[in-house]
Design a protein around this motif. Structure first.
Motif, PDB file in Angstrom:
ATOM      1  N   SER A 247      -3.210   0.825  19.708  1.00  0.00           N
ATOM      2  CA  SER A 247      -2.677  -0.199  18.808  1.00  0.00           C
ATOM      3  C   SER A 247      -3.670  -0.522  17.697  1.00  0.00           C
ATOM      4  O   SER A 247      -3.284  -0.809  16.563  1.00  0.00           O
ATOM      5  CB  SER A 247      -2.331  -1.466  19.595  1.00  0.00           C
ATOM      6  N   GLU A 248      -4.988  -0.452  17.998  1.00  0.00           N
ATOM      7  CA  GLU A 248      -6.002  -0.745  16.974  1.00  0.00           C
ATOM      8  C   GLU A 248      -5.924   0.271  15.831  1.00  0.00           C
ATOM      9  O   GLU A 248      -6.006  -0.084  14.663  1.00  0.00           O
ATOM     10  CB  GLU A 248      -7.405  -0.723  17.584  1.00  0.00           C
ATOM     11  N   HIS A 249      -5.779   1.551  16.188  1.00  0.00           N
ATOM     12  CA  HIS A 249      -5.698   2.591  15.163  1.00  0.00           C
ATOM     13  C   HIS A 249      -4.445   2.414  14.312  1.00  0.00           C
ATOM     14  O   HIS A 249      -4.506   2.460  13.071  1.00  0.00           O
ATOM     15  CB  HIS A 249      -5.690   3.971  15.823  1.00  0.00           C
ATOM     16  N   ARG A 250      -3.337   2.191  14.963  1.00  0.00           N
ATOM     17  CA  ARG A 250      -2.077   2.065  14.226  1.00  0.00           C
ATOM     18  C   ARG A 250      -2.120   0.859  13.287  1.00  0.00           C
ATOM     19  O   ARG A 250      -1.670   0.921  12.140  1.00  0.00           O
ATOM     20  CB  ARG A 250      -0.909   1.961  15.199  1.00  0.00           C
ATOM     21  N   ALA A 251      -2.675  -0.259  13.765  1.00  0.00           N
ATOM     22  CA  ALA A 251      -2.741  -1.462  12.936  1.00  0.00           C
ATOM     23  C   ALA A 251      -3.668  -1.258  11.746  1.00  0.00           C
ATOM     24  O   ALA A 251      -3.363  -1.681  10.622  1.00  0.00           O
ATOM     25  CB  ALA A 251      -3.201  -2.651  13.776  1.00  0.00           C
ATOM     26  N   SER A 252      -4.815  -0.617  11.985  1.00  0.00           N
ATOM     27  CA  SER A 252      -5.776  -0.434  10.897  1.00  0.00           C
ATOM     28  C   SER A 252      -5.245   0.546   9.846  1.00  0.00           C
ATOM     29  O   SER A 252      -5.441   0.343   8.649  1.00  0.00           O
ATOM     30  CB  SER A 252      -7.112   0.054  11.445  1.00  0.00           C
ATOM     31  N   VAL A 253      -4.570   1.618  10.284  1.00  0.00           N
ATOM     32  CA  VAL A 253      -4.010   2.572   9.331  1.00  0.00           C
ATOM     33  C   VAL A 253      -2.890   1.925   8.527  1.00  0.00           C
ATOM     34  O   VAL A 253      -2.798   2.109   7.297  1.00  0.00           O
ATOM     35  CB  VAL A 253      -3.505   3.835  10.053  1.00  0.00           C
ATOM     36  N   SER A 254      -2.043   1.139   9.196  1.00  0.00           N
ATOM     37  CA  SER A 254      -0.959   0.450   8.489  1.00  0.00           C
ATOM     38  C   SER A 254      -1.517  -0.495   7.432  1.00  0.00           C
ATOM     39  O   SER A 254      -1.024  -0.555   6.301  1.00  0.00           O
ATOM     40  CB  SER A 254      -0.087  -0.313   9.479  1.00  0.00           C
ATOM     41  N   ALA A 255      -2.585  -1.229   7.805  1.00  0.00           N
ATOM     42  CA  ALA A 255      -3.201  -2.160   6.864  1.00  0.00           C
ATOM     43  C   ALA A 255      -3.829  -1.406   5.690  1.00  0.00           C
ATOM     44  O   ALA A 255      -3.744  -1.837   4.534  1.00  0.00           O
ATOM     45  CB  ALA A 255      -4.247  -3.013   7.572  1.00  0.00           C
ATOM     46  N   PHE A 256      -4.472  -0.281   5.990  1.00  0.00           N
ATOM     47  CA  PHE A 256      -5.105   0.526   4.936  1.00  0.00           C
ATOM     48  C   PHE A 256      -4.053   1.080   3.968  1.00  0.00           C
ATOM     49  O   PHE A 256      -4.220   1.006   2.741  1.00  0.00           O
ATOM     50  CB  PHE A 256      -5.896   1.668   5.579  1.00  0.00           C
ATOM     51  N   LEU A 257      -2.964   1.612   4.510  1.00  0.00           N
ATOM     52  CA  LEU A 257      -1.913   2.173   3.647  1.00  0.00           C
ATOM     53  C   LEU A 257      -1.249   1.090   2.803  1.00  0.00           C
ATOM     54  O   LEU A 257      -0.932   1.310   1.632  1.00  0.00           O
ATOM     55  CB  LEU A 257      -0.868   2.895   4.501  1.00  0.00           C
ATOM     56  N   ALA A 258      -1.071  -0.097   3.403  1.00  0.00           N
ATOM     57  CA  ALA A 258      -0.486  -1.211   2.656  1.00  0.00           C
ATOM     58  C   ALA A 258      -1.400  -1.625   1.513  1.00  0.00           C
ATOM     59  O   ALA A 258      -0.936  -1.921   0.394  1.00  0.00           O
ATOM     60  CB  ALA A 258      -0.211  -2.383   3.583  1.00  0.00           C
ATOM     61  N   ALA A 259      -2.705  -1.665   1.768  1.00  0.00           N
ATOM     62  CA  ALA A 259      -3.674  -2.035   0.736  1.00  0.00           C
ATOM     63  C   ALA A 259      -3.686  -0.994  -0.379  1.00  0.00           C
ATOM     64  O   ALA A 259      -3.780  -1.333  -1.555  1.00  0.00           O
ATOM     65  CB  ALA A 259      -5.065  -2.187   1.347  1.00  0.00           C
ATOM     66  N   MET A 260      -3.598   0.290  -0.011  1.00  0.00           N
ATOM     67  CA  MET A 260      -3.564   1.349  -1.025  1.00  0.00           C
ATOM     68  C   MET A 260      -2.316   1.228  -1.896  1.00  0.00           C
ATOM     69  O   MET A 260      -2.379   1.366  -3.123  1.00  0.00           O
ATOM     70  CB  MET A 260      -3.597   2.718  -0.337  1.00  0.00           C
ATOM     71  N   ALA A 261      -1.196   0.936  -1.237  1.00  0.00           N
ATOM     72  CA  ALA A 261       0.056   0.793  -2.002  1.00  0.00           C
ATOM     73  C   ALA A 261      -0.011  -0.399  -2.944  1.00  0.00           C
ATOM     74  O   ALA A 261       0.445  -0.335  -4.092  1.00  0.00           O
ATOM     75  CB  ALA A 261       1.231   0.651  -1.032  1.00  0.00           C
ATOM     76  N   ALA A 262      -0.601  -1.481  -2.470  1.00  0.00           N
ATOM     77  CA  ALA A 262      -0.731  -2.678  -3.298  1.00  0.00           C
ATOM     78  C   ALA A 262      -1.650  -2.406  -4.498  1.00  0.00           C
ATOM     79  O   ALA A 262      -1.389  -2.856  -5.611  1.00  0.00           O
ATOM     80  CB  ALA A 262      -1.264  -3.831  -2.470  1.00  0.00           C
ATOM     81  N   ALA A 263      -2.727  -1.654  -4.243  1.00  0.00           N
ATOM     82  CA  ALA A 263      -3.657  -1.347  -5.333  1.00  0.00           C
ATOM     83  C   ALA A 263      -3.000  -0.469  -6.380  1.00  0.00           C
ATOM     84  O   ALA A 263      -3.207  -0.663  -7.587  1.00  0.00           O
ATOM     85  CB  ALA A 263      -4.894  -0.647  -4.754  1.00  0.00           C
ATOM     86  N   LYS A 264      -2.174   0.476  -5.942  1.00  0.00           N
ATOM     87  CA  LYS A 264      -1.453   1.312  -6.898  1.00  0.00           C
ATOM     88  C   LYS A 264      -0.472   0.496  -7.734  1.00  0.00           C
ATOM     89  O   LYS A 264      -0.302   0.715  -8.942  1.00  0.00           O
ATOM     90  CB  LYS A 264      -0.731   2.423  -6.159  1.00  0.00           C
ATOM     91  N   GLY A 265       0.174  -0.482  -7.047  1.00  0.00           N
ATOM     92  CA  GLY A 265       1.124  -1.334  -7.757  1.00  0.00           C
ATOM     93  C   GLY A 265       0.452  -2.168  -8.812  1.00  0.00           C
ATOM     94  O   GLY A 265       0.987  -2.352  -9.924  1.00  0.00           O
ATOM     95  N   GLU A 266      -0.745  -2.646  -8.529  1.00  0.00           N
ATOM     96  CA  GLU A 266      -1.485  -3.469  -9.492  1.00  0.00           C
ATOM     97  C   GLU A 266      -1.967  -2.638 -10.672  1.00  0.00           C
ATOM     98  O   GLU A 266      -2.151  -3.140 -11.787  1.00  0.00           O
ATOM     99  CB  GLU A 266      -2.684  -4.132  -8.803  1.00  0.00           C
ATOM    100  N   GLY A 267      -2.168  -1.323 -10.424  1.00  0.00           N
ATOM    101  CA  GLY A 267      -2.674  -0.473 -11.492  1.00  0.00           C
ATOM    102  C   GLY A 267      -1.621  -0.015 -12.476  1.00  0.00           C
ATOM    103  O   GLY A 267      -1.938   0.599 -13.500  1.00  0.00           O
ATOM    104  N   LYS A 268      -0.361  -0.286 -12.184  1.00  0.00           N
ATOM    105  CA  LYS A 268       0.701   0.147 -13.087  1.00  0.00           C
ATOM    106  C   LYS A 268       0.778  -0.741 -14.316  1.00  0.00           C
ATOM    107  O   LYS A 268       0.517  -1.925 -14.259  1.00  0.00           O
ATOM    108  CB  LYS A 268       2.049   0.123 -12.365  1.00  0.00           C
TER     109      LYS A 268
END
Length: 268
Positions: A247-268
């Motif tokens: 569960s730790e791995h899944r939660a951390s990867v989900s959080a990382f991918l969400a942060a990456m998506a948010a950063a891409k959205g801000e860069g548009k």
């Protein structure tokens, strides 16, 4: 937490602090104390809320080794029972040390004073050692016509090298805090009185990682000196497979991918 007579066990921020509590005997380990230690270490290992363990002593000493009363009883035992009684006692000693050494979470010894004989062995069975400036270490078994029986012949050479370990075990001499740090017996020094808080803060830092990944990493690292590279790779592959499902791995990867998506959205 259970109530004990010869130890104290407390928990804060996911860090358990286990305190040897026979200050009048410099925390020498008696058979009743060993029974309590076994119970406490088993409970810490099984408690998922505990992420790390700190071991320390009450009063001026960390641990003076084995209890003198136990030595006296051994000398008074009938000759035909000495060997088997000694063997049985050794099983309990090694079980206690192994519980600490194999603890599936980070362990730190906060050495507040003298760690002698079994006390020095016990400190080295932890992952790390924080020593007070007033701390000292001695493998004093030779003065009693004995060999280190608490893991010292395994732990000490792996920390400081075989020739230096031989010198300390053959001589039984005292090692002060500064020399302990220089040799690698201690990992960090702290001002007298600050060793426990230093160890607890360090334990809290180490406890922030994935409990699954920490436990699996520790189980492999503790064997790595005796294994081939291929064996370590094989064990690592199996451990990583377990980590992928945690569960730790899944939660951390989900959080990382969400942060990456948010950063891409801000860069548009």
């Amino acid at each position: 937490m259970a109530d004990y007579e010869f130890i104290k066990l407390q928990q804060d921020r996911g860090v358990a602090t286990l305190t040897l509590n026979r200050p009048e005997k410099r925390n020498a380990i008696s058979d009743p104390m060993r029974t309590e230690l076994i119970h406490a270490l088993e409970s810490v290992a099984q408690d998922r809320a505990i992420k790390a363990l700190v071991l320390t002593g009450t009063g001026k000493g960390f641990c003076a080794g084995g209890d003198i009363a136990g030595m006296q009883r051994r000398m008074e035992a009938p000759a035909g029972e000495v060997a088997f009684n000694g063997w049985a006692r050794q099983q309990r000693v090694h079980h206690t040390i192994n519980l600490l050494f194999r603890m599936p979470k980070p362990t730190i010894a906060a050495v507040n004073g003298a760690a002698a004989g079994l006390g020095a062995d016990t400190a080295l069975s932890c992952d790390f050692v924080v020593a007070s400036e007033m701390a000292s270490f001695t493998w004093s078994y030779i003065a009693r016509g004995l060999i280190p029986d608490g893991g010292g012949m395994y732990f000490l050479p792996r920390r400081i090298g075989l020739p230096r370990a031989k010198e300390l075990i053959y001589s039984g001499r005292r090692v002060g805090a500064q020399e302990a740090l220089a040799l690698g017996i201690a990992d960090r020094l702290a001002p007298a009185g600050d060793e426990l808080s230093t160890a607890q803060e360090w334990a809290a830092e180490l406890a922030q990682g994935s409990s699954t990944a920490l436990a699996l990493s520790k189980s492999i690292l503790d064997q790595s000196s005796e294994l081939t590279a291929d064996q370590v790779f094989a064990m690592g592959s199996q451990a990583q497979g377990i980590c992928y499902t945690s569960s730790e791995h899944r939660a951390s990867v989900s959080a990382f991918l969400a942060a990456m998506a948010a950063a891409k959205g801000e860069g548009k």
